[in-house]
Design an enzyme around this catalytic site. Structure first.
Site, PDB file in Angstrom:
ATOM      1  N   LYS A  28       0.835  -1.209   0.000  1.00  0.00           N
ATOM      2  CA  LYS A  28       0.000   0.000   0.000  1.00  0.00           C
ATOM      3  C   LYS A  28       0.865   1.253   0.000  1.00  0.00           C
ATOM      4  O   LYS A  28       0.621   2.186  -0.758  1.00  0.00           O
ATOM      5  CB  LYS A  28      -0.921  -0.037   1.223  1.00  0.00           C
ATOM      6  N   SER A  29       1.888   1.286   0.851  1.00  0.00           N
ATOM      7  CA  SER A  29       2.731   2.485   0.937  1.00  0.00           C
ATOM      8  C   SER A  29       3.375   2.788  -0.414  1.00  0.00           C
ATOM      9  O   SER A  29       3.393   3.933  -0.871  1.00  0.00           O
ATOM     10  CB  SER A  29       3.847   2.271   1.960  1.00  0.00           C
ATOM     11  N   ARG A  33       2.718   6.005  -3.275  1.00  0.00           N
ATOM     12  CA  ARG A  33       3.865   6.825  -3.696  1.00  0.00           C
ATOM     13  C   ARG A  33       4.089   6.747  -5.196  1.00  0.00           C
ATOM     14  O   ARG A  33       4.472   7.730  -5.831  1.00  0.00           O
ATOM     15  CB  ARG A  33       5.109   6.392  -2.914  1.00  0.00           C
ATOM     16  N   GLN A 176       4.529   9.218   7.176  1.00  0.00           N
ATOM     17  CA  GLN A 176       3.606  10.061   6.405  1.00  0.00           C
ATOM     18  C   GLN A 176       4.011  11.522   6.494  1.00  0.00           C
ATOM     19  O   GLN A 176       4.040  12.234   5.489  1.00  0.00           O
ATOM     20  CB  GLN A 176       2.176   9.888   6.918  1.00  0.00           C
ATOM     21  N   ASP A 322       1.853  -1.125  11.879  1.00  0.00           N
ATOM     22  CA  ASP A 322       0.523  -1.593  11.473  1.00  0.00           C
ATOM     23  C   ASP A 322       0.262  -3.037  11.882  1.00  0.00           C
ATOM     24  O   ASP A 322      -0.816  -3.570  11.619  1.00  0.00           O
ATOM     25  CB  ASP A 322       0.371  -1.459   9.950  1.00  0.00           C
ATOM     26  N   LYS A 349      -4.518   5.861  14.658  1.00  0.00           N
ATOM     27  CA  LYS A 349      -4.609   5.153  13.375  1.00  0.00           C
ATOM     28  C   LYS A 349      -6.066   5.183  12.892  1.00  0.00           C
ATOM     29  O   LYS A 349      -6.833   6.020  13.334  1.00  0.00           O
ATOM     30  CB  LYS A 349      -4.087   3.721  13.532  1.00  0.00           C
ATOM     31  N   ARG A 353      -6.424   2.124  17.920  1.00  0.00           N
ATOM     32  CA  ARG A 353      -6.134   0.687  17.796  1.00  0.00           C
ATOM     33  C   ARG A 353      -5.800   0.021  19.115  1.00  0.00           C
ATOM     34  O   ARG A 353      -6.094  -1.159  19.305  1.00  0.00           O
ATOM     35  CB  ARG A 353      -4.974   0.466  16.825  1.00  0.00           C
ATOM     36  N   ARG A 398      -7.551  -3.361   9.774  1.00  0.00           N
ATOM     37  CA  ARG A 398      -6.599  -4.287  10.397  1.00  0.00           C
ATOM     38  C   ARG A 398      -7.169  -4.923  11.673  1.00  0.00           C
ATOM     39  O   ARG A 398      -6.800  -6.036  12.031  1.00  0.00           O
ATOM     40  CB  ARG A 398      -5.267  -3.593  10.661  1.00  0.00           C
TER      41      ARG A 398
HETATM   42  C1  S3P Z   1       2.494   4.755   6.232  1.00  0.00           C
HETATM   43  C2  S3P Z   1       3.022   5.146   7.430  1.00  0.00           C
HETATM   44  C3  S3P Z   1       2.475   4.725   8.738  1.00  0.00           C
HETATM   45  C4  S3P Z   1       1.533   3.532   8.608  1.00  0.00           C
HETATM   46  C5  S3P Z   1       0.586   3.676   7.451  1.00  0.00           C
HETATM   47  C6  S3P Z   1       1.360   3.817   6.150  1.00  0.00           C
HETATM   48  C7  S3P Z   1       3.106   5.264   4.993  1.00  0.00           C
HETATM   49  O1  S3P Z   1       1.748   5.811   9.293  1.00  0.00           O
HETATM   50  O2  S3P Z   1       0.797   3.357   9.792  1.00  0.00           O
HETATM   51  O3  S3P Z   1      -0.271   2.577   7.356  1.00  0.00           O
HETATM   52  O4  S3P Z   1       2.817   4.718   3.898  1.00  0.00           O
HETATM   53  O5  S3P Z   1       3.886   6.216   5.067  1.00  0.00           O
HETATM   54  P1  S3P Z   1       2.489   6.978  10.151  1.00  0.00           P
HETATM   55  O6  S3P Z   1       3.409   7.668   9.250  1.00  0.00           O
HETATM   56  O7  S3P Z   1       1.389   7.876  10.621  1.00  0.00           O
HETATM   57  O8  S3P Z   1       3.157   6.240  11.273  1.00  0.00           O
END
Ligand code: S3P
Length: 441
Positions: A28-29, A33, A176, A322, A349, A353, A398
């Site tokens: 997903k990340s 991007r 993030q 996560d 989150k 959570r 999740r």
């Molecule tokens: C993510 C960063 C994490 C994670 C999220 C995805 C990202 O969040 O919990 O599911 O893709 O940069 P945080 O940056 O708020 O920790």
């Protein structure tokens, strides 16, 4: 006014040994991007293995709303024609990110240094999540914003017409926030320097390099040169370790299981769960370890294991942030106590959570204590988890998946009140789990 979502409960029951291969979707990340950087490059970026789940599709819509051209060209195959850094256009409509903190916060970064106004919103869960952590540092570039009380969405961000490079120490351990600042810095003349308190996932840095940005990482500091010229590239998205976590833990706790999870991203900043499970005595082998587009990837082979409780240090939290819901489930089936530290970020989150995990464990007869910075789970050993509870998921994918995994090995079935949010990150979850032999109904 929010109406309650239509109830969509799902039940998991004690299953026979899980067998076979679990094909989990793209990371997903990296998927978010790839769409965003593709939209900021000039020319055509080709993406394969993109996660086609609600969160990522909302980012695709937002980038189209900001003037990029995106085309789906087969399963997981996307072509993106970007507008160039600083070339995004003011959207004609509100940008709705659904459930996604990552999509919304990263796009805020891209908007903050482009002369335009954009309004950001999302679902009831996202509208409760803190946005000041990203909005405040974005004002250092010259952006301004108006948000609901508490820095909540809906909010309107006005990008700086003449952005300034910044030096900034990020207050929270958040990839993030770091990523939003790096994306903003792309259009600020000069060199920006972003320092993070603790290392978090580095996909933005890696991908910016691949797109030709001048970026240097020195320990916890990242320096990036603005007015960047991003060159399109081909991106192969590896499979998501945060989605792999569910079949992985399921195979560990369902006696007699042996499964394979091919092509999983094994970036060192994402594998805290695997490290922890290994310490707990899990039988997880990595086959065919390789490099894929600058990221480590491997095939996981997982066999049912007798787990024991461990102490999980706070420093590990960013590499498995996560994964705590499903780790808590593994801990319930371990013998002995598992103590987890450094979990403050879990409060903000998709749901709170920490509270959701504790309530879900208690509803299924597991003893757990909430502490100042985390929780302590009293493991009962394999087969001793009662189950039989109904778990409130609070719009959190999740939480839903973790407790369904619990139901596969508990004495009585476990029900989650609403499985619909699973579609935000792992739409094939039910199909993949059933394919292994999981009893879901
Ligand atoms: C993510 C960063 C994490 C994670 C999220 C995805 C990202 O969040 O919990 O599911 O893709 O940069 P945080 O940056 O708020 O920790």
């Amino acid at each position: 006014m929010d109406r309650p979502p239509p109830p969509n409960p799902l039940k998991a029951a004690r299953s026979g040994p899980l067998k076979g291969a679990a094909q989990v979707p793209g990371d997903k990340s990296i998927s978010h991007r790839a769409l965003i950087l593709g939209s900021l490059a000039v020319g055509e970026t080709r993406i394969s293995g993109l996660l086609e789940a609600e969160d990522v599709l909302n980012t695709a819509k937002a980038m189209a709303g900001l003037g990029a051209d995106l085309l789906r060209d087969g399963e997981g195959a996307w072509r993106v024609w970007g507008r160039g850094v600083g070339g995004l256009a003011e959207p004609q409509d509100v940008l709705d990110f659904g459930n996604s903190g990552t999509g919304s916060r990263l796009v805020m970064g891209a908007v903050a240094t482009t002369a335009m106004r954009a309004t950001f919103t999302g679902d009831a869960s996202l509208r409760r999540r803190p946005m000041r952590r990203v909005l405040e540092p974005l004002t250092l570039f010259g952006a301004t914003y108006e948000a609901r009380e508490g820095g909540l969405m809906p909010l309107t961000l006005t990008g700086a017409a003449r952005p300034l490079a910044i030096e900034h120490e990020v207050a929270v351990a958040s990839a993030q926030v770091k990523s939003a600042l790096l994306l903003a810095a792309l259009n600020a003349p000069g060199t920006s320097r972003i320092v993070q308190p603790i290392a978090t996932r580095d996909h933005t840095e890696r991908m910016l390099k691949a797109f030709g940005a001048k970026i240097a990482v020195d320990g916890d500091a990242v320096e990036i040169v603005g007015e960047a010229d991003l060159k399109p590239c081909a991106i192969e998205v590896p499979r998501d370790p945060s989605s792999a976590a569910f079949p992985l833990v399921a195979a560990l706790i369902v006696p007699g299981s042996e499964i394979k999870i091919p092509g999983v991203l094994l970036n060192p900043r994402r594998i805290g769960l695997i490290d922890t499970l290994n310490e707990m005595g899990a039988d997880i082998a990595v086959d065919n370890a390789r490099d894929s587009g600058g990221e480590a990837v491997g095939d996981l082979v997982v066999r049912a294991s007798e787990l024991k409780g461990v102490e999980v240090p706070a420093e590990r939290a960013p590499s498995m942030i996560d994964e705590y819901p499903v780790l808590a489930v593994a801990a319930a089936f371990a013998s002995g106590r598992t103590t987890m530290h450094g979990l403050d970020e879990l409060r903000v989150k998709e749901s709170d959570r920490l509270a959701a995990i504790v309530a879900g464990l208690r509803a299924n007869g597991v003893e757990v204590e909430e502490t100042d910075d985390g929780m302590v789970v009293e493991g009962r050993g394999g087969g001793a988890v009662a189950g039989g509870g109904i778990v409130e998921t609070h719009m959190d994918h999740r939480i839903a998946m973790a407790f369904l995994v619990m139901g596969l090995a508990a004495r009585e079935p476990v029900t989650v009140d609403d499985a619909s949010m699973i579609a935000t990150s792992f739409p094939e979850f039910e199909e993949v789990m059933r394919g292994l032999g999981a009893m879901l109904e």
